[in-house]
Design an enzyme around this catalytic site. Structure first.
Site, PDB file in Angstrom:
ATOM      1  N   ALA A  16       0.517  -0.736  -0.142  1.00 35.82           N
ATOM      2  CA  ALA A  16       0.096  -0.190  -0.088  1.00 35.82           C
ATOM      3  C   ALA A  16       1.020   1.511   0.261  1.00 35.82           C
ATOM      4  O   ALA A  16       0.446   2.463  -0.074  1.00 35.82           O
ATOM      5  CB  ALA A  16      -0.814   0.050   1.051  1.00 35.82           C
ATOM      6  N   ARG A  69      10.336   7.177  -2.946  1.00 36.82           N
ATOM      7  CA  ARG A  69      11.984   7.318  -3.289  1.00 36.82           C
ATOM      8  C   ARG A  69      11.884   6.861  -5.124  1.00 36.82           C
ATOM      9  O   ARG A  69      13.029   7.831  -5.241  1.00 36.82           O
ATOM     10  CB  ARG A  69      12.776   6.979  -2.564  1.00 36.82           C
ATOM     11  CG  ARG A  69      13.352   7.669  -1.591  1.00 36.82           C
ATOM     12  CD  ARG A  69      13.402   7.198  -0.423  1.00 36.82           C
ATOM     13  NE  ARG A  69      12.730   6.607   0.923  1.00 36.82           N
ATOM     14  CZ  ARG A  69      13.460   4.734   1.454  1.00 36.82           C
ATOM     15  NH1 ARG A  69      14.362   5.144   2.342  1.00 36.82           N
ATOM     16  NH2 ARG A  69      12.352   4.547   2.209  1.00 36.82           N
ATOM     17  N   ASP A 128       7.862  -5.008  -2.413  1.00 40.64           N
ATOM     18  CA  ASP A 128       8.543  -4.254  -2.702  1.00 40.64           C
ATOM     19  C   ASP A 128      10.071  -5.162  -2.334  1.00 40.64           C
ATOM     20  O   ASP A 128      11.399  -4.574  -1.665  1.00 40.64           O
ATOM     21  CB  ASP A 128       8.824  -2.973  -2.092  1.00 40.64           C
ATOM     22  CG  ASP A 128       8.719  -3.075  -0.747  1.00 40.64           C
ATOM     23  OD1 ASP A 128       8.505  -3.554   0.075  1.00 40.64           O
ATOM     24  OD2 ASP A 128       9.637  -2.022   0.084  1.00 40.64           O
ATOM     25  N   ASN A 184      13.756   0.538  -2.999  1.00 39.33           N
ATOM     26  CA  ASN A 184      12.541   2.175  -2.327  1.00 39.33           C
ATOM     27  C   ASN A 184      13.326   3.044  -2.961  1.00 39.33           C
ATOM     28  O   ASN A 184      13.129   4.145  -3.465  1.00 39.33           O
ATOM     29  CB  ASN A 184      13.666   2.092  -0.792  1.00 39.33           C
ATOM     30  CG  ASN A 184      13.004   1.262  -0.508  1.00 39.33           C
ATOM     31  OD1 ASN A 184      11.540   1.383  -0.076  1.00 39.33           O
ATOM     32  ND2 ASN A 184      13.713   1.110   0.725  1.00 39.33           N
ATOM     33  N   ARG A 225      11.224  -9.910 -33.176  1.00 42.13           N
ATOM     34  CA  ARG A 225       9.869  -9.487 -32.607  1.00 42.13           C
ATOM     35  C   ARG A 225       8.805 -10.215 -31.893  1.00 42.13           C
ATOM     36  O   ARG A 225       8.833 -11.349 -32.692  1.00 42.13           O
ATOM     37  CB  ARG A 225       9.352  -8.175 -32.483  1.00 42.13           C
ATOM     38  CG  ARG A 225      10.853  -6.824 -33.587  1.00 42.13           C
ATOM     39  CD  ARG A 225      10.232  -6.644 -34.090  1.00 42.13           C
ATOM     40  NE  ARG A 225       8.883  -5.072 -33.600  1.00 42.13           N
ATOM     41  CZ  ARG A 225       7.822  -4.765 -34.617  1.00 42.13           C
ATOM     42  NH1 ARG A 225       8.544  -4.548 -36.124  1.00 42.13           N
ATOM     43  NH2 ARG A 225       6.997  -4.282 -34.385  1.00 42.13           N
ATOM     44  N   LYS A 265       8.746 -10.553 -37.723  1.00 38.61           N
ATOM     45  CA  LYS A 265       7.926 -10.207 -36.558  1.00 38.61           C
ATOM     46  C   LYS A 265       6.322 -10.412 -37.716  1.00 38.61           C
ATOM     47  O   LYS A 265       6.580 -10.718 -38.293  1.00 38.61           O
ATOM     48  CB  LYS A 265       7.912  -8.817 -36.588  1.00 38.61           C
ATOM     49  CG  LYS A 265       6.602  -8.351 -35.652  1.00 38.61           C
ATOM     50  CD  LYS A 265       5.223  -6.692 -36.011  1.00 38.61           C
ATOM     51  CE  LYS A 265       4.403  -7.726 -37.420  1.00 38.61           C
ATOM     52  NZ  LYS A 265       3.004  -6.984 -37.133  1.00 38.61           N
ATOM     53  N   ALA A 313      19.916 -10.781 -49.181  1.00 34.33           N
ATOM     54  CA  ALA A 313      19.843  -9.276 -48.835  1.00 34.33           C
ATOM     55  C   ALA A 313      18.761  -8.006 -48.825  1.00 34.33           C
ATOM     56  O   ALA A 313      18.757  -8.291 -50.731  1.00 34.33           O
ATOM     57  CB  ALA A 313      21.590  -8.754 -48.731  1.00 34.33           C
ATOM     58  N   TYR A 370       2.600  -3.200 -44.507  1.00 34.69           N
ATOM     59  CA  TYR A 370       1.467  -2.541 -43.815  1.00 34.69           C
ATOM     60  C   TYR A 370       1.294  -1.020 -44.729  1.00 34.69           C
ATOM     61  O   TYR A 370       2.193  -0.111 -45.644  1.00 34.69           O
ATOM     62  CB  TYR A 370       2.281  -1.666 -42.916  1.00 34.69           C
ATOM     63  CG  TYR A 370       1.258  -0.752 -42.185  1.00 34.69           C
ATOM     64  CD1 TYR A 370       0.639  -0.960 -41.559  1.00 34.69           C
ATOM     65  CD2 TYR A 370       2.251   0.213 -41.583  1.00 34.69           C
ATOM     66  CE1 TYR A 370      -0.589  -0.171 -40.255  1.00 34.69           C
ATOM     67  CE2 TYR A 370       1.190   1.721 -40.363  1.00 34.69           C
ATOM     68  CZ  TYR A 370      -0.399   0.831 -40.309  1.00 34.69           C
ATOM     69  OH  TYR A 370      -0.790   1.572 -39.507  1.00 34.69           O
ATOM     70  N   ARG A 425      10.869  -4.744 -62.122  1.00 33.51           N
ATOM     71  CA  ARG A 425      11.644  -4.072 -62.854  1.00 33.51           C
ATOM     72  C   ARG A 425      11.880  -3.600 -63.999  1.00 33.51           C
ATOM     73  O   ARG A 425      11.917  -4.127 -64.830  1.00 33.51           O
ATOM     74  CB  ARG A 425      12.474  -4.156 -61.717  1.00 33.51           C
ATOM     75  CG  ARG A 425      13.580  -5.640 -61.968  1.00 33.51           C
ATOM     76  CD  ARG A 425      15.444  -5.599 -62.011  1.00 33.51           C
ATOM     77  NE  ARG A 425      15.953  -6.866 -61.473  1.00 33.51           N
ATOM     78  CZ  ARG A 425      16.293  -7.872 -62.094  1.00 33.51           C
ATOM     79  NH1 ARG A 425      16.595  -7.011 -63.813  1.00 33.51           N
ATOM     80  NH2 ARG A 425      17.038  -8.986 -62.183  1.00 33.51           N
TER      81      ARG A 425
HETATM   82  C1  UD1 Z   1       9.989  -2.654   7.891  1.00 30.78           C
HETATM   83  C2  UD1 Z   1      10.012  -3.563   9.130  1.00 30.78           C
HETATM   84  C3  UD1 Z   1      11.576  -3.428   9.561  1.00 30.78           C
HETATM   85  C4  UD1 Z   1      12.363  -4.616   8.785  1.00 30.78           C
HETATM   86  C5  UD1 Z   1      12.008  -3.851   6.921  1.00 30.78           C
HETATM   87  C6  UD1 Z   1      12.434  -4.563   6.224  1.00 30.78           C
HETATM   88  C7  UD1 Z   1       7.971  -3.110  10.633  1.00 30.78           C
HETATM   89  C8  UD1 Z   1       7.509  -1.842  11.548  1.00 30.78           C
HETATM   90  N1  UD1 Z   1       9.685  -2.859  10.042  1.00 30.78           N
HETATM   91  O1  UD1 Z   1      10.438  -1.778   8.067  1.00 30.78           O
HETATM   92  O2  UD1 Z   1      11.928  -4.334  10.546  1.00 30.78           O
HETATM   93  O3  UD1 Z   1      13.279  -3.751   8.928  1.00 30.78           O
HETATM   94  O4  UD1 Z   1      10.709  -3.389   7.117  1.00 30.78           O
HETATM   95  O5  UD1 Z   1      12.766  -3.838   4.896  1.00 30.78           O
HETATM   96  O6  UD1 Z   1       7.316  -3.761   9.710  1.00 30.78           O
HETATM   97  N2  UD1 Z   1       3.060  -0.810   4.031  1.00 30.78           N
HETATM   98  C9  UD1 Z   1       1.729  -0.671   3.797  1.00 30.78           C
HETATM   99  N3  UD1 Z   1       0.917   0.117   4.655  1.00 30.78           N
HETATM  100  C10 UD1 Z   1       1.689   0.201   5.645  1.00 30.78           C
HETATM  101  C11 UD1 Z   1       2.542   0.791   6.034  1.00 30.78           C
HETATM  102  C12 UD1 Z   1       3.810  -0.178   5.414  1.00 30.78           C
HETATM  103  O7  UD1 Z   1       0.921  -1.473   2.700  1.00 30.78           O
HETATM  104  O8  UD1 Z   1       0.869   1.472   6.452  1.00 30.78           O
HETATM  105  C13 UD1 Z   1       3.816  -1.856   3.306  1.00 30.78           C
HETATM  106  C14 UD1 Z   1       4.968  -0.869   2.646  1.00 30.78           C
HETATM  107  O9  UD1 Z   1       4.087  -0.378   1.168  1.00 30.78           O
HETATM  108  C15 UD1 Z   1       6.116  -1.848   1.984  1.00 30.78           C
HETATM  109  C16 UD1 Z   1       5.723  -2.669   3.244  1.00 30.78           C
HETATM  110  O10 UD1 Z   1       4.727  -2.595   4.155  1.00 30.78           O
HETATM  111  O11 UD1 Z   1       5.057  -2.565   1.508  1.00 30.78           O
HETATM  112  C17 UD1 Z   1       6.792  -2.298   4.496  1.00 30.78           C
HETATM  113  O12 UD1 Z   1       6.572  -1.530   5.280  1.00 30.78           O
HETATM  114  P1  UD1 Z   1       7.775  -0.081   4.912  1.00 30.78           P
HETATM  115  O13 UD1 Z   1       7.527   1.483   5.696  1.00 30.78           O
HETATM  116  O14 UD1 Z   1       9.010   0.108   4.061  1.00 30.78           O
HETATM  117  O15 UD1 Z   1       8.809  -0.515   6.199  1.00 30.78           O
HETATM  118  P2  UD1 Z   1      10.406  -0.008   6.700  1.00 30.78           P
HETATM  119  O16 UD1 Z   1      10.354   1.235   7.785  1.00 30.78           O
HETATM  120  O17 UD1 Z   1      11.546  -0.492   5.453  1.00 30.78           O
HETATM  121 CA    CA Z   2      10.998  -0.863   3.359  1.00 32.05          CA
END
Ligand code: UD1
Ligand code: CA
Length: 452
Positions: A13, A18, A108, A230, A319, A337, A366, A373, A426
């Site tokens: 979510a 970044r 991620d 990130n 392709r 293609k 060649a 098209y 030709r």
């Molecule tokens: C988190 C962990 C941390 C760990 C690290 C590893 C927690 C509190 N911390 O930290 O211990 O070392 O990952 O990468 O869990 N997300 C949501 N909704 C929210 C918050 C986050 O869907 O409200 C999702 C983010 O999109 C992401 C994942 O949860 O995919 C992790 O969230 P992020 O904020 O990146 O956590 P970190 O601070 O990296």
């Molecule tokens: Ca993270």
């Protein structure tokens, strides 16, 4: 253990500011597949049951994308991003169906290994309530630290809440967690937000479970399992690790890569044993290469099927829809293609074959172009078995060259050619004896006159 039911909750979510992108972070691709789809694939490879995807930022785009890469996934919207525990609870309706195992993954973190998931579930089967997949790193900055007491995991402390002493811990939370289904709801509902960020931390369930005397376990996996993306530099790093793994796998399965670090695969590339891939080759999505083929340097191949013992490149572009049958050859500076190149046919130099069939054993000279098209519609060119198309010919589709047809070089073919016929398209050559010399003399004296 496979008898145990499982729900995999994938958190995606977050905004991913970044990345500096209009595209939601987890839809950025690794090996031609959104990173969140890699997570889904890992969960599926581990047999990790039903899938719940928690989305928020860019929810509509995410939903649409998920329909494509994983229609089996159920999406849940987390309206406000209040932390990872809060995010897991967005899937409350799924969790409360009552699964034996709940796995939590981050969208991620694309390089997770299905084996790490399986290992964590095994711990649940052995009675653990919470299993954390940790990793060791010399540079733990930003990660939650695993706090152990007497060899037992008792808490995970987020970087911002760590004491100076705790910051020195190098055993970190990779972000993957397995929770016993029977405990999940209780633990998640008990998480509060009294911490530096004011978020509901999933990691807090470790301390909650430990305080209740439940069995909490940390397993260790390699760093890649935890590599969170990130920004685009980390995206490239993950791509690099993915490619290195895939190249290694390809070589162990019998494919020769002369300079492996210069060959790029897609998530779905299939390539048979005894294929030789020369340096600097790119495989886009949807490529299947049978055994014994040779892919020469600098070829770009996407959506193509290459049968056994074909010869492709150097500098070939295949392709989508290119379908090379056994021993076909597509040589340098050729583009193919949506076309079948039948067995043993040769398209050797500087040619475009699109929306066409080239019959078995045909030879395309060649500079041949299928003019497929007309500015509005695509048309088909059918070239019969054993046909010969002389160099620098334009085949204006729709058009058919019969079996054994013979096209004179430099022809523009607009009408179909019957089997075994010879076609010229030709102007006829005219040769005038002595005229060359006469012209040269005339031009030379004109030049002298102009200089005066
Ligand atoms: C988190 C962990 C941390 C760990 C690290 C590893 C927690 C509190 N911390 O930290 O211990 O070392 O990952 O990468 O869990 N997300 C949501 N909704 C929210 C918050 C986050 O869907 O409200 C999702 C983010 O999109 C992401 C994942 O949860 O995919 C992790 O969230 P992020 O904020 O990146 O956590 P970190 O601070 O990296
Ligand atoms: Ca993270």
């Amino acid at each position: 253990m496979n008898q145990r039911t499982c729900l995999s909750v994938i958190l995606a979510a977050g905004e991913g500011t970044r990345m500096k992108s209009a595209l939601p972070k987890v839809l950025h691709q690794i090996a031609g597949l959104p990173m969140v789809a890699h997570v889904v694939k890992a969960a599926e490879a581990a047999g990790a049951g039903d899938l719940a995807l928690v989305i928020g930022h860019g929810a509509e785009e995410m939903r649409k994308a998920a329909q494509k890469f994983a229609p089996e996934v159920e999406a849940f919207v987390q309206e406000k991003r209040l932390g990872t525990a809060h995010a897991v609870l967005a899937a409350r309706a799924a969790i409360s169906k009552g699964y034996d195992d709940i796995l939590v993954m981050f969208g991620d973190t694309p390089l997770i290994d299905p084996d790490a998931l399986t290992a964590a579930r095994l711990k649940l089967a052995q009675g653990a309530a919470v299993v954390v997949i940790g990793f060791r790193t010399a540079n733990p900055t930003g990660y939650g630290r695993l706090i152990e007491k007497g060899g037992k995991l008792v808490a995970i402390r987020e970087e911002k809440d760590c004491s100076d002493e705790e910051k020195k811990i190098t055993f970190c939370n990779g972000g993957l967690m397995a929770i016993a289904g029977s405990q999940a709801m209780k633990l998640l509902d008990a998480v509060g937000n009294r911490n530096t960020k004011g978020e509901y931390y999933l990691t807090d369930i470790v301390e909650l479970a430990s305080n209740q005397g439940l069995d909490v376990v940390a397993t260790e996996a390699s760093f890649e399992n935890a590599l969170g993306i990130n920004n685009r530099a980390e995206l490239a790093q993950a791509e690099g690790i993915w490619q290195a793994r895939r190249r290694h796998e390809a070589m162990l399965s019998g494919v020769t890569l002369i300079a492996p670090e210069t060959v790029f695969f897609s998530h779905d590339t299939e390539i048979g044993a005894d294929t030789i891939v020369e340096p600097n080759v790119w495989f886009g999505p949807g490529v299947k290469i049978a055994g014994g083929a040779r892919i020469h340097a600098f070829s770009h191949i996407e959506g193509a099927i290459v049968a056994a013992h074909c010869d492709v490149g150097p500098f070939a572009r295949l392709r989508p829809g290119a379908d090379l049958k056994q021993k076909a050859k597509v040589g340098n500076f050729c583009e193919v293609k949506q076309a079948v190149i039948e067995e043993g046919a040769k398209v050797n130099h500087l040619t475009y074959i699109g929306d066409a069939r080239v019959g078995a054993g045909a030879n395309i000279g060649a500079g041949t172009i299928t003019c497929n098209y007309d500015g509005y519609l695509k048309h088909f060119t059918d070239i019969g078995e054993g046909a010969f198309v002389g160099s620098n010919s334009s085949l204006v589709a729709p058009v058919t060259i019969g079996k054994g047809g013979y096209i004179a070089s430099g022809s523009v073919i607009t009408e179909s050619v019957p089997d075994d016929a010879l076609a010229f398209g030709r102007a006829r050559q005219k040769t005038i004896p002595g005229k060359g010399k006469e012209l040269r003399e005339r031009f030379a004296s004109a030049a002298v006159a102009k200089k005066r």
